[in-house]
Design a protein around this motif. Structure first.
Motif, short mmCIF file in Angstrom:
data_model
loop_
_atom_site.label_atom_id
_atom_site.label_comp_id
_atom_site.label_asym_id
_atom_site.label_seq_id
_atom_site.Cartn_x
_atom_site.Cartn_y
_atom_site.Cartn_z
N PRO A 272 33.31 -4.10 -64.69
CA PRO A 272 33.42 -2.84 -64.79
C PRO A 272 33.99 -2.24 -63.48
O PRO A 272 34.99 -1.25 -63.70
CB PRO A 272 32.11 -2.24 -65.16
N TYR A 273 33.67 -2.71 -62.35
CA TYR A 273 34.13 -2.17 -61.09
C TYR A 273 35.52 -2.85 -61.06
O TYR A 273 36.40 -1.83 -60.29
CB TYR A 273 33.19 -2.70 -59.86
N ASP A 274 35.87 -3.79 -61.19
CA ASP A 274 37.34 -4.23 -61.45
C ASP A 274 38.23 -3.50 -62.04
O ASP A 274 39.43 -3.29 -61.81
CB ASP A 274 37.45 -5.71 -61.84
N ASP A 275 37.59 -2.82 -63.11
CA ASP A 275 38.50 -1.88 -63.98
C ASP A 275 38.62 -0.73 -63.23
O ASP A 275 39.94 -0.18 -63.49
CB ASP A 275 37.69 -1.43 -65.36
N LEU B 252 45.25 -4.10 -46.53
CA LEU B 252 43.75 -3.85 -46.49
C LEU B 252 43.33 -4.82 -47.68
O LEU B 252 43.91 -5.21 -48.63
CB LEU B 252 43.49 -2.50 -46.73
N VAL B 253 41.94 -4.94 -47.67
CA VAL B 253 41.18 -5.49 -48.77
C VAL B 253 40.03 -4.62 -49.26
O VAL B 253 39.16 -3.92 -48.25
CB VAL B 253 40.33 -6.67 -48.65
N LEU B 254 40.03 -3.98 -50.49
CA LEU B 254 39.34 -2.91 -50.64
C LEU B 254 38.24 -3.32 -51.80
O LEU B 254 38.74 -3.77 -53.06
CB LEU B 254 39.99 -1.74 -50.87
N GLY B 255 36.88 -3.02 -51.68
CA GLY B 255 36.20 -3.29 -52.96
C GLY B 255 36.09 -1.68 -53.52
O GLY B 255 35.45 -0.78 -52.98
N CYS B 256 36.19 -1.62 -54.78
CA CYS B 256 36.31 -0.20 -55.32
C CYS B 256 35.02 0.02 -56.32
O CYS B 256 34.43 -0.97 -57.10
CB CYS B 256 37.74 -0.13 -56.17
N GLY C 278 36.76 -5.04 -57.63
CA GLY C 278 35.59 -4.18 -57.65
C GLY C 278 34.72 -4.54 -56.43
O GLY C 278 34.59 -5.50 -55.87
N ARG C 279 33.69 -3.64 -56.22
CA ARG C 279 32.68 -3.63 -55.14
C ARG C 279 31.62 -5.04 -55.05
O ARG C 279 31.35 -5.30 -54.28
CB ARG C 279 31.92 -2.47 -55.12
N GLU C 280 31.63 -5.31 -56.71
CA GLU C 280 30.80 -6.44 -56.92
C GLU C 280 31.03 -6.97 -58.40
O GLU C 280 31.63 -6.20 -59.20
CB GLU C 280 29.23 -6.28 -56.55
N SER C 281 30.91 -8.10 -58.53
CA SER C 281 30.89 -8.51 -59.98
C SER C 281 29.44 -8.09 -60.87
O SER C 281 28.75 -7.97 -60.03
CB SER C 281 31.00 -9.98 -60.30
N ILE C 282 29.31 -8.07 -62.09
CA ILE C 282 28.03 -7.66 -62.43
C ILE C 282 27.33 -8.97 -63.07
O ILE C 282 26.46 -8.78 -63.94
CB ILE C 282 28.09 -6.79 -63.60
#
Length: 245
Positions: free
Chosen positions: A37-40, A170-174, A114-118
């Motif tokens: 979901p965060y990767d989406d 940059l590398v960003l976690g979203c 994403g900020r993290e995987s689930i």
């Protein structure tokens, strides 16, 4: 503008999880998998930026062939091409090393994920990739705007939000609300079938962690409702049964 979006292939949030081989492997039978979901959110913002600024958007996944339906979905949403590193991603350091290797070869301006995987919920891959590439990484990013070679970032911090400006790459976690999830339309689904999906073998990386066993969370206990007028009863139960006082 060259954008790389890294996606995970994770069990649906409603899936019933179990383990096999003496609780050392996830039982994938009957489990529906989705893009993390965060990767989406990262993918949706990447597509928006590509449409605004031009350039290309590549989707990268470190995983096995069963993830290809999710990769094709990302292509249908708006990615131009995809790369799959053919490996079982069980370690954050291993995944980060594969991403960094691909990024070095292609020179992306912006790496989103994403900020993290689930599934593993480590939340460290973006930081590891930034360190390996020697470029800044930020997370969790809630808003992202680009102006030439610079980015304006809003990220969540304890007690509020922080606005930063930084030059690319940059590398960003979203995370939300950086963009709204996108649903592939019929034209996107049809064109995704012909977009390149390149499968590459992983680079060698030393094992930093090795999973030993997995356990399901303890089942929820029974809930007791105590009337508001019986505060003494509540305190006694918290002391004798819950043992939290």
């Amino acid at each position: 503008m060259k954008i790389l979006v890294c996606i995970t292939n994770v069990p649906d949030t409603t899936a019933k999880i179990s383990f096999t081989d003496n609780d050392t492997k996830l039982n994938k039978n009957g489990v529906q998998f989705i893009i993390g979901p965060y990767d989406d959110y990262a993918l949706a913002r990447g597509v928006e930026l590509k449409e605004q600024l031009g350039g290309s958007l590549t989707v990268l996944h470190v995983g096995e062939a069963d993830a290809e339906p999710q990769i094709r979905k990302a292509l249908a949403i708006g990615a131009d091409d995809a790369i799959r590193v053919n490996a079982d991603p069980q370690d954050s350091y291993f995944v980060a090393a594969q991403i960094a290797h691909i990024a070095r070869q292609n020179g992306y301006d912006l790496i989103l994920m994403g900020r993290e995987s689930i599934d593993y919920n480590s939340g460290v891959v973006h930081g590891l990739v930034g360190e390996m590439l020697g470029i800044p990484s930020y997370s969790p990013v809630m808003k992202l705007d680009l102006d030439g070679g610079n980015a304006t970032i809003t990220r969540e911090i304890d007690g509020g939000k922080e606005v930063l400006k930084a030059p690319l790459p940059l590398v960003l976690g979203c995370q939300e609300p950086i963009a709204e999830w996108k649903i592939p339309n019929m034209r996107g689904i049809m064109t995704a079938r012909t977009k390149p999906l390149n499968v590459v073998e992983p680079v060698a990386v030393d094992d930093m962690t090795v999973p030993q066993t997995y356990k399901l969370p303890a089942p929820k206990g029974a809930c007791k409702m105590i009337p508001a007028s019986e505060a003494e009863t509540l305190i006694r139960l918290l002391q004798t049964e819950a043992k939290v006082l």
